[in-house]
Enzyme design. Sequence first.
Site, PDB file in Angstrom:
ATOM      1  N   ILE A   1       0.828  -1.204   0.000  1.00 30.89           N
ATOM      2  CA  ILE A   1       0.000   0.000   0.000  1.00 30.89           C
ATOM      3  C   ILE A   1       0.861   1.252   0.000  1.00 30.89           C
ATOM      4  O   ILE A   1       0.655   2.163  -0.814  1.00 30.89           O
ATOM      5  CB  ILE A   1      -0.955  -0.009   1.211  1.00 30.89           C
TER       6      ILE A   1
ATOM      7  N   ASP B   1      10.930   2.716   5.958  1.00 31.03           N
ATOM      8  CA  ASP B   1      10.559   1.337   6.247  1.00 31.03           C
ATOM      9  C   ASP B   1      11.837   0.594   6.588  1.00 31.03           C
ATOM     10  O   ASP B   1      12.595   0.199   5.700  1.00 31.03           O
ATOM     11  CB  ASP B   1       9.857   0.687   5.048  1.00 31.03           C
TER      12      ASP B   1
ATOM     13  N   ARG C   1      -3.743   1.380  10.916  1.00 37.30           N
ATOM     14  CA  ARG C   1      -4.387   0.859  12.107  1.00 37.30           C
ATOM     15  C   ARG C   1      -4.431   1.960  13.170  1.00 37.30           C
ATOM     16  O   ARG C   1      -3.464   2.707  13.344  1.00 37.30           O
ATOM     17  CB  ARG C   1      -3.632  -0.362  12.661  1.00 37.30           C
TER      18      ARG C   1
ATOM     19  N   ASP D   1      -8.874   7.091   8.677  1.00 37.51           N
ATOM     20  CA  ASP D   1      -9.751   6.008   8.247  1.00 37.51           C
ATOM     21  C   ASP D   1      -9.940   5.001   9.372  1.00 37.51           C
ATOM     22  O   ASP D   1     -10.824   4.140   9.295  1.00 37.51           O
ATOM     23  CB  ASP D   1      -9.164   5.306   7.020  1.00 37.51           C
TER      24      ASP D   1
ATOM     25  N   GLU E   1     -13.079   0.285  17.080  1.00 36.70           N
ATOM     26  CA  GLU E   1     -13.977   0.209  15.936  1.00 36.70           C
ATOM     27  C   GLU E   1     -14.999  -0.901  16.174  1.00 36.70           C
ATOM     28  O   GLU E   1     -14.593  -2.022  16.509  1.00 36.70           O
ATOM     29  CB  GLU E   1     -13.186  -0.072  14.647  1.00 36.70           C
TER      30      GLU E   1
ATOM     31  N   HIS F   1     -13.321   3.085   8.578  1.00 32.21           N
ATOM     32  CA  HIS F   1     -12.402   2.095   8.011  1.00 32.21           C
ATOM     33  C   HIS F   1     -12.888   1.636   6.635  1.00 32.21           C
ATOM     34  O   HIS F   1     -13.086   0.447   6.377  1.00 32.21           O
ATOM     35  CB  HIS F   1     -12.272   0.900   8.959  1.00 32.21           C
TER      36      HIS F   1
ATOM     37  N   ALA G   1     -10.647  -0.348   2.377  1.00 30.55           N
ATOM     38  CA  ALA G   1     -10.712  -1.568   1.563  1.00 30.55           C
ATOM     39  C   ALA G   1     -12.143  -1.936   1.198  1.00 30.55           C
ATOM     40  O   ALA G   1     -12.393  -3.045   0.728  1.00 30.55           O
ATOM     41  CB  ALA G   1     -10.071  -2.723   2.324  1.00 30.55           C
TER      42      ALA G   1
END
Length: 342
Positions: free
Chosen positions: A152, A172, A233, A257, A262, A281, A284
Amino acid sequence: MGWRILLPQEIMQEGRDYLESRGHELVTGSGMETEDIIRDIKGIDAMVVRLSKITREVFEAADSLKVIVRHGAGFDTVDLEAAKDHGVQVLYCPTANSTSVAETAVFYMLYCSRNFTKVKDTFIEDYYKAKLRTPKCELDGKTVGIIGCGNIGSRVAEKCRDAFHMKVLAYDPYKPAKDFPEGVEVVRDINRIFKESDFVSMHCPTTKVTKEFVGKEQFEMMKPTAFFINTARGMVVNEKELYEACKNNVIAAAGLDVLQKEPMDQDNPILYLDNVVVAPHIGAATVEATNRASLHSAMGIVEVAEGKEPTWPVKAIDWDSATIYTDLKEEEPACQLETASI
């Protein structure tokens, strides 16, 4: 003989057809809560999991379970240690929703850059305040900092680079420099992401390393004009400190998001700030991503049922010994440190 496959939540028709055409029986669950799955799990060979939490109690109640497929890229709702203890293979769909979530991240950047929460709340009563006196900015030429450059994050980097001519910084530590997208500056000091970016976009999973690793200290590093975007997340951010940062204009705005809880609590104060946009969320939740995830889930189950090596197995990572890369150029050798940290 076909397997009995439990569906606590429905999957798309393409996935159903793929499984049923190969002789497998689909069992509609009585509900998506953990206690529902415990009640339904007897005699089940495989399961496709969407939103349900799969705890150790589920594995203890199962008597035939061989494989679980997580209908998406994240797998933090499945107790991997319990799966291992009970000999259950866990698969996931790491590429099914990548495009959809990447587009969602860019959407939040655009939404925040146009100050749209304030615009939509103002323009009916005061058209010209919304149009002319509510600050807005472009993405073009700005700097975006990507934290987590997997499927992503890489797509977000490419879209920002190509569509908006943005300078892209990407952090990363678990990825060698040669694997980052072209035209992206590899950053090994995460503080640079917060200090230099006009947009900080989160694309890392929740792990022992990343849990609430972004908070007050990081927000205070950011420019007061910068935007914080999280489509990953909720647990990677200290939510109370994010609320304070937005409320006190330490940063300009946030596009979220995901939240730590949740479905979210209606009294969560972050929902009511005029410089924050929150959605349930939805990254996706496109038709295309859901279709792909259902098909990939079905394909994974069939691979295991036929004794094949699955394409997308979940591999548990020991974050204390995971390789950390420090290289900045392709020709430089990657380095491994003793402990992993973000």
